[in-house]
Design a protein around this motif. Structure first.
Motif, PDB file in Angstrom:
ATOM      1  N   THR A  62      -5.526  -5.593 -13.199  1.00 50.91           N
ATOM      2  CA  THR A  62      -4.264  -4.864 -13.154  1.00 50.91           C
ATOM      3  C   THR A  62      -3.440  -5.372 -11.986  1.00 50.91           C
ATOM      4  O   THR A  62      -3.966  -5.868 -10.992  1.00 50.91           O
TER       5      THR A  62
ATOM      6  N   ARG B  44      -0.549  -4.063  -9.232  1.00 50.00           N
ATOM      7  CA  ARG B  44      -0.048  -2.821  -8.645  1.00 50.00           C
ATOM      8  C   ARG B  44       1.085  -3.130  -7.677  1.00 50.00           C
ATOM      9  O   ARG B  44       1.035  -4.119  -6.949  1.00 50.00           O
TER      10      ARG B  44
ATOM     11  N   ARG C  71       3.953  -0.996  -4.927  1.00 51.05           N
ATOM     12  CA  ARG C  71       4.258   0.251  -4.224  1.00 51.05           C
ATOM     13  C   ARG C  71       5.649   0.163  -3.628  1.00 51.05           C
ATOM     14  O   ARG C  71       6.069  -0.897  -3.190  1.00 51.05           O
TER      15      ARG C  71
ATOM     16  N   GLU D  46       3.223   4.428  -6.423  1.00 52.15           N
ATOM     17  CA  GLU D  46       2.407   3.278  -6.824  1.00 52.15           C
ATOM     18  C   GLU D  46       2.427   3.182  -8.343  1.00 52.15           C
ATOM     19  O   GLU D  46       2.200   4.173  -9.043  1.00 52.15           O
ATOM     20  N   CYS D  47       2.719   1.981  -8.823  1.00 49.09           N
ATOM     21  CA  CYS D  47       2.740   1.709 -10.262  1.00 49.09           C
ATOM     22  C   CYS D  47       1.768   0.581 -10.570  1.00 49.09           C
ATOM     23  O   CYS D  47       1.515  -0.282  -9.721  1.00 49.09           O
ATOM     24  N   GLU D  48       1.263   0.570 -11.783  1.00 44.00           N
ATOM     25  CA  GLU D  48       0.373  -0.510 -12.200  1.00 44.00           C
ATOM     26  C   GLU D  48       0.717  -0.942 -13.618  1.00 44.00           C
ATOM     27  O   GLU D  48       1.365  -0.215 -14.373  1.00 44.00           O
TER      28      GLU D  48
ATOM     29  N   SER E 183      -1.063  -3.765 -16.812  1.00 41.00           N
ATOM     30  CA  SER E 183      -2.101  -4.721 -17.193  1.00 41.00           C
ATOM     31  C   SER E 183      -1.531  -6.120 -17.376  1.00 41.00           C
ATOM     32  O   SER E 183      -2.272  -7.098 -17.387  1.00 41.00           O
TER      33      SER E 183
ATOM     34  N   VAL F 263       5.878  -6.123 -12.460  1.00 44.51           N
ATOM     35  CA  VAL F 263       5.396  -4.855 -13.019  1.00 44.51           C
ATOM     36  C   VAL F 263       6.614  -3.993 -13.320  1.00 44.51           C
ATOM     37  O   VAL F 263       6.810  -3.509 -14.421  1.00 44.51           O
TER      38      VAL F 263
ATOM     39  N   ALA G 228       5.168  -0.584 -16.834  1.00 44.15           N
ATOM     40  CA  ALA G 228       4.547   0.039 -15.658  1.00 44.15           C
ATOM     41  C   ALA G 228       4.121   1.467 -15.953  1.00 44.15           C
ATOM     42  O   ALA G 228       4.748   2.179 -16.728  1.00 44.15           O
TER      43      ALA G 228
ATOM     44  N   VAL H   5       0.972   5.638 -11.141  1.00 44.96           N
ATOM     45  CA  VAL H   5      -0.412   6.060 -10.945  1.00 44.96           C
ATOM     46  C   VAL H   5      -0.604   7.015  -9.780  1.00 44.96           C
ATOM     47  O   VAL H   5      -1.559   7.785  -9.767  1.00 44.96           O
TER      48      VAL H   5
END
Length: 175
Positions: A3, A5, A7, A38-40, A42, A54, A155, A158
């Motif tokens: 993943t 991520r 921020r 915070e985003c993630e 794949s 992202v 995105a 998270v």
């Protein structure tokens, strides 16, 4: 599974009080809040304005400024149940009717923003004690859909972290 991520942080200044607190936080006081999202994802965007991202950091900033900074910076965050505090902000002649309008708005929309206060100050009313933990959850809930939309569903939000001081932070990250 790998993943990516990202921020993004903003800082706001706001006052609050925790009406049920057994110590000094029961008093009116303020913080220089640091709010971090915070985003993630794949995978990264394959094309377009967000190619190999992202989510664009500028998009995150736009949404954080619109949904956190604009209603809360240099204002006061209050619990809708804090009758004594709301009475301090009530405009002359507003009284209980003014408080009830705020409470009805909070019940319908999850929060209420007004500058129709005794001193013309910004007041953001929420349905919980304005602790760092509850603010992190609240700001997560208001940001989750805009982050998804601005990232074209790439995105996923998270976590939201809220620092009240450089040493004290609360995080909300749903399971």
């Amino acid at each position: 599974m790998s993943t990516f991520r990202v921020r993004r942080r903003i800082e706001i200044d706001a006052g609050h009080r925790i009406m049920t607190h057994g110590s000094k936080c029961r008093n009116l006081h303020g913080h220089r809040y640091v709010v971090e999202v915070e985003c993630e994802a794949s995978h990264l965007h394959p094309s377009g304005e967000q190619t190999d991202m992202v989510v664009d950091f500028g998009f995150l900033k736009d949404e954080m400024m619109r949904l956190i900074d604009a209603p809360c910076d240099h204002g006061f965050i209050a619990a809708s149940a804090d009758a004594e505090l709301l009475a301090l902000f009530a405009p002359v002649g507003g009284g209980e009717a003014w408080v009830q309008v705020l409470r009805d708005t909070v019940a319908a929309q999850g929060a209420a923003l007004t500058t129709d206060t005794r001193m013309g100050t910004k007041l953001y009313v929420v349905p919980f004690q304005p602790t760092a933990e509850c603010l992190a959850k609240h700001w997560f809930e208001v940001l989750v859909a805009p982050v998804r939309k601005r990232s074209d569903a790439t995105a996923r939000l998270v976590a939201v972290r809220v620092w009240e001081t450089p040493n004290c932070m609360a995080e909300y990250a749903p399971a």
